[in-house]
Design a protein around this motif. Structure first.
Motif, short mmCIF file in Angstrom:
data_model
loop_
_atom_site.label_atom_id
_atom_site.label_comp_id
_atom_site.label_asym_id
_atom_site.label_seq_id
_atom_site.Cartn_x
_atom_site.Cartn_y
_atom_site.Cartn_z
N ILE A 320 0.83 -1.21 0.00
CA ILE A 320 0.00 0.00 0.00
C ILE A 320 0.86 1.26 0.00
CG2 ILE A 320 -1.68 1.33 1.33
CD1 ILE A 320 -2.94 -1.27 2.17
N SER A 321 1.87 1.31 0.86
CA SER A 321 2.69 2.51 0.96
C SER A 321 3.48 2.78 -0.31
CB SER A 321 3.66 2.40 2.14
OG SER A 321 2.98 2.30 3.36
N LEU A 322 4.04 1.71 -0.90
CA LEU A 322 4.91 1.89 -2.05
C LEU A 322 4.16 1.92 -3.37
CD1 LEU A 322 7.81 -0.55 -1.05
CD2 LEU A 322 7.70 1.92 -0.74
N LEU A 324 0.13 1.74 -3.79
CA LEU A 324 -1.27 2.16 -3.90
C LEU A 324 -1.55 3.53 -3.30
CD1 LEU A 324 -4.06 1.21 -4.85
CD2 LEU A 324 -4.38 0.15 -2.60
N SER A 325 -0.88 3.87 -2.21
CA SER A 325 -1.25 5.09 -1.47
C SER A 325 -1.10 6.35 -2.31
CB SER A 325 -0.42 5.21 -0.19
OG SER A 325 0.95 5.41 -0.48
N ALA A 326 -0.02 6.45 -3.10
CA ALA A 326 0.18 7.66 -3.90
C ALA A 326 -0.96 7.86 -4.89
CB ALA A 326 1.52 7.59 -4.63
N ARG A 327 -1.41 6.77 -5.53
CA ARG A 327 -2.51 6.89 -6.50
C ARG A 327 -3.81 7.27 -5.80
NH1 ARG A 327 0.08 2.26 -8.73
NH2 ARG A 327 -1.41 0.84 -7.76
N LEU A 328 -4.07 6.66 -4.64
CA LEU A 328 -5.30 6.98 -3.92
C LEU A 328 -5.29 8.42 -3.39
CD1 LEU A 328 -5.80 3.66 -1.91
CD2 LEU A 328 -7.10 4.46 -3.90
N ILE A 329 -4.12 8.85 -2.89
CA ILE A 329 -4.02 10.23 -2.39
C ILE A 329 -4.20 11.22 -3.53
CG2 ILE A 329 -2.36 11.92 -1.49
CD1 ILE A 329 -1.32 9.67 0.36
N THR A 330 -3.61 10.93 -4.68
CA THR A 330 -3.74 11.82 -5.84
C THR A 330 -5.19 11.90 -6.29
OG1 THR A 330 -1.50 11.27 -6.57
CG2 THR A 330 -2.97 12.25 -8.19
N LYS A 331 -5.91 10.79 -6.21
CA LYS A 331 -7.29 10.76 -6.69
C LYS A 331 -8.28 11.30 -5.67
CE LYS A 331 -10.74 7.70 -8.80
NZ LYS A 331 -11.01 6.34 -9.32
N PHE A 332 -8.12 10.91 -4.40
CA PHE A 332 -9.13 11.25 -3.40
C PHE A 332 -8.68 12.32 -2.41
CE2 PHE A 332 -10.02 6.79 -4.58
CZ PHE A 332 -11.31 6.95 -5.10
N GLY A 333 -7.39 12.56 -2.28
CA GLY A 333 -6.90 13.53 -1.30
C GLY A 333 -6.36 12.85 -0.06
N GLN A 334 -5.59 13.60 0.71
CA GLN A 334 -4.92 13.01 1.87
C GLN A 334 -5.84 12.81 3.06
OE1 GLN A 334 -1.76 15.94 1.89
NE2 GLN A 334 -0.26 14.41 1.30
N ARG A 335 -6.75 13.76 3.28
CA ARG A 335 -7.62 13.61 4.45
C ARG A 335 -8.51 12.38 4.38
NH1 ARG A 335 -10.25 19.41 4.59
NH2 ARG A 335 -10.13 19.01 2.36
N PRO A 336 -9.19 12.09 3.25
CA PRO A 336 -9.98 10.85 3.20
C PRO A 336 -9.15 9.59 3.42
CG PRO A 336 -10.62 12.33 1.42
CD PRO A 336 -9.39 12.92 2.04
N MET A 337 -7.92 9.58 2.90
CA MET A 337 -7.06 8.40 3.09
C MET A 337 -6.62 8.28 4.55
SD MET A 337 -7.06 6.78 0.32
CE MET A 337 -8.78 7.32 0.28
N GLY A 373 -2.08 -3.46 8.87
CA GLY A 373 -1.14 -3.09 7.82
C GLY A 373 -1.76 -2.19 6.79
N ALA A 374 -3.00 -2.51 6.37
CA ALA A 374 -3.68 -1.67 5.39
C ALA A 374 -3.97 -0.28 5.96
CB ALA A 374 -4.99 -2.34 4.96
N GLY A 375 -4.38 -0.25 7.23
CA GLY A 375 -4.68 1.04 7.85
C GLY A 375 -3.46 1.93 7.97
N PHE A 376 -2.36 1.35 8.43
CA PHE A 376 -1.15 2.14 8.58
C PHE A 376 -0.60 2.54 7.21
CE2 PHE A 376 3.21 3.23 9.54
CZ PHE A 376 3.10 3.87 10.78
N GLY A 377 -0.69 1.64 6.24
CA GLY A 377 -0.21 1.96 4.90
C GLY A 377 -0.94 3.12 4.26
N LEU A 378 -2.21 3.29 4.60
CA LEU A 378 -2.99 4.43 4.10
C LEU A 378 -2.80 5.67 4.96
CD1 LEU A 378 -6.40 2.75 3.17
CD2 LEU A 378 -4.67 3.61 1.58
N ALA A 379 -2.83 5.50 6.28
CA ALA A 379 -2.85 6.65 7.18
C ALA A 379 -1.50 7.36 7.26
CB ALA A 379 -3.30 6.22 8.58
N ALA A 380 -0.41 6.60 7.36
CA ALA A 380 0.89 7.22 7.61
C ALA A 380 1.35 8.15 6.48
CB ALA A 380 1.94 6.15 7.88
N PRO A 381 1.31 7.73 5.20
CA PRO A 381 1.74 8.66 4.15
C PRO A 381 0.85 9.90 4.08
CG PRO A 381 1.68 6.41 3.31
CD PRO A 381 1.02 6.39 4.65
N ALA A 382 -0.47 9.72 4.26
CA ALA A 382 -1.38 10.86 4.21
C ALA A 382 -1.11 11.81 5.37
CB ALA A 382 -2.82 10.37 4.25
N MET A 383 -0.90 11.27 6.56
CA MET A 383 -0.64 12.10 7.74
C MET A 383 0.65 12.89 7.59
SD MET A 383 0.14 10.63 11.54
CE MET A 383 1.56 9.75 10.87
#
Length: 491
Positions: A320-322, A324-337, A373-383
């Protein structure tokens, strides 16, 4: 004005790799040692009461020096500070491997903690300013998040493998060649940043106050379990550390060149990200510590088997961190992630609170660890992205040190509180006639629910403080100027 670190690097992803490998090495060391403590005790002849200082002698200077090291990076250059820290950390690691007495091991671990603080304080700031394109910034921070979290998950496994197949000495020796590679590659590939110069912010009094206050606070926390939370020592040292930190804040409000400009906290994103991280890490230490105890002391796994049990968490965080997260953050924004990740972490802790004495790894631990793991992989880069996006390049070093300090103090306080809850609940259940596995599990259940409460509080605080976007983003030099591009970062 100092130039953004690494902005002109001809090989930016190699630079990111060097920085993340440095972070991974430091985080691994913090977790790898725990598994080898019994072997260290036998090899050197540590007494039971002094063995804890193999850990504490590292944690205390590490937590106390992060802010100062981060500010030094802004003033004299983050590349110089990073490579100096790596060199000191690697040398001290080598000396730890050769230690032959309690005194020398504790001394070398203390020096290693200093090196770890100096090396890691600037890494996030360097990672966040390597790129200006939002997608690449998110990818770089995702790599940093994996190095931070993946190291924590893989540490117990690597520690078990090295200790069982070679010896405890190699949990320290392994850092020397890694550090040598980092220095050789870093010297040639990391671009030199000029820094602002010591004359721009050499607040010696502030440095003394914050270093003494943070060091004493960390010492008070890690020693409270032995001394007692209500003991005169804990109360007096705790009060003194608070007074020193209050004195530091007062000094920063009045100093001509403050070590930590208080104006940096005008950013809701930075302030909220640090608070959220504090609460999230306070809870996450519950999984790493009490999850390990559950699979070993209740399910009966060996140290190596327990380490293997944490591999899926590292794999999910990496995926997720390496990727998926960048694509999701780019599409949906950091706060939702960020909010999605925190919800998944809360769910993981709630699932762990239903773990059974006669349970199995596949049913009682694996699903929760995958959620974690999924939660931290999404939350940490966005935070981290939210926090660093509102910081100027000249403040990225101190902001990076602040993030690391928040993480260290949050972990220390969280683990201390959770340990106290586990001990109290286990004692109550034992006194009520419960068998040892049932009493232990009852204590772990209480810790997992309290950890869920920590992360729930982080979610509420984040939702309130980040309800609106920053009215004005503080752009790094050379950063995005188009409004829509900025929205991709801030979410």
């Amino acid at each position: 004005m100092g130039q953004p670190a690494l902005q002109k690097s001809k090989s930016p992803w190699l630079t990111i790799s060097v920085l993340c490998l440095g972070q991974l090495m430091i985080v691994l060391d913090q977790n790898i040692v725990n598994v080898a403590l019994p072997a260290v005790q036998r090899g050197i002849g540590f007494s039971s009461e002094n063995l804890v200082w193999v850990v504490n002698a590292y944690v205390i200077p590490f937590g106390g020096l992060l802010l100062l090291a981060g500010r030094l990076g802004d003033l004299i250059g983050r590349k110089v500070v990073f490579l100096t820290g790596v060199g000191l950390f690697s040398l001290a690691s080598l000396l730890c491997g050769f230690a032959s007495s309690e005194a020398t091991m504790i001394l070398f671990r203390f020096i290693q903690g200093i090196g770890g603080a100096v090396a890691s304080a600037c890494i996030l700031g360097m990672v966040a300013t390597t790129f200006s394109e939002p997608r690449k910034v998110a990818q770089a921070i995702g790599a940093y998040s994996f190095a931070s979290a993946g190291g924590g998950a893989v540490g117990p496994l690597l520690g078990g493998v090295l200790t069982d197949t070679l010896s405890w000495h190699w949990i320290f020796f392994i850092n020397a060649p890694i550090g040598a590679v980092l220095i050789l590659v870093g010297l040639g590939r990391i671009e030199r940043d000029r820094g602002q110069g010591l004359s721009k912010g050499t607040d010696f009094l502030g440095a003394v106050l914050v270093t003494a206050g943070m060091t004493l606070l960390v010492y008070t926390i890690v020693d409270a379990e032995q001394a007692g939370w209500g003991s005169a020592q804990t109360l007096l040292l705790g009060l003194l550390s608070i007074l020193l930190l209050v004195g530091f804040v007062v000094r920063q409000a009045t100093a001509a060149q403050p070590l930590l400009p208080l104006g940096i906290f005008r950013s809701r994103s930075l302030t909220a990200a640090n608070i959220v991280q504090f609460m999230m890490i306070a809870g996450m230490f519950g999984l790493l510590f009490f999850g390990t105890l559950y699979v070993q002391r209740v399910l009966g796994y060996s140290s190596l088997e327990a380490g293997l049990g944490f591999v899926p968490i590292a794999v999910v965080i990496a995926g997720i961190s390496l990727g998926l997260s960048a694509r999701l953050i780019t599409k949906f924004g950091q706060r939702p992630m960020l909010f999605t990740g925190l919800v998944l972490i809360i769910a993981a802790f709630v699932m762990l609170s239903f773990a059974r004495v006669d349970g199995t790894y596949v049913v009682d631990f694996l699903p929760a660890s995958l959620f974690m793991g999924a939660g931290f992989g999404l939350a940490a880069p966005a935070m981290m992205g939210l926090g660093m996006s509102s910081v100027t390049p000249e403040e990225s070093g101190i902001a990076s040190g602040l993030f690391n300090t928040t993480q260290q103090v949050g972990g220390a306080i969280g683990l201390a509180v959770l340990s106290a809850v586990v001990s109290s609940r286990t004692d109550d259940l034992t006194a009520a006639g419960k068998a040892e596995p049932d009493a232990l599990l009852g204590g772990y259940h209480a810790a997992f629910l309290l950890a869920a409460g920590f992360v729930l509080l982080a979610l509420v605080i984040g939702a309130v403080m980040l309800a609106k976007k920053e009215p004005e983003r503080r752009q790094p030099a050379g950063g995005p100027t188009d409004a829509s591009e900025s929205d991709l970062v801030t979410g």
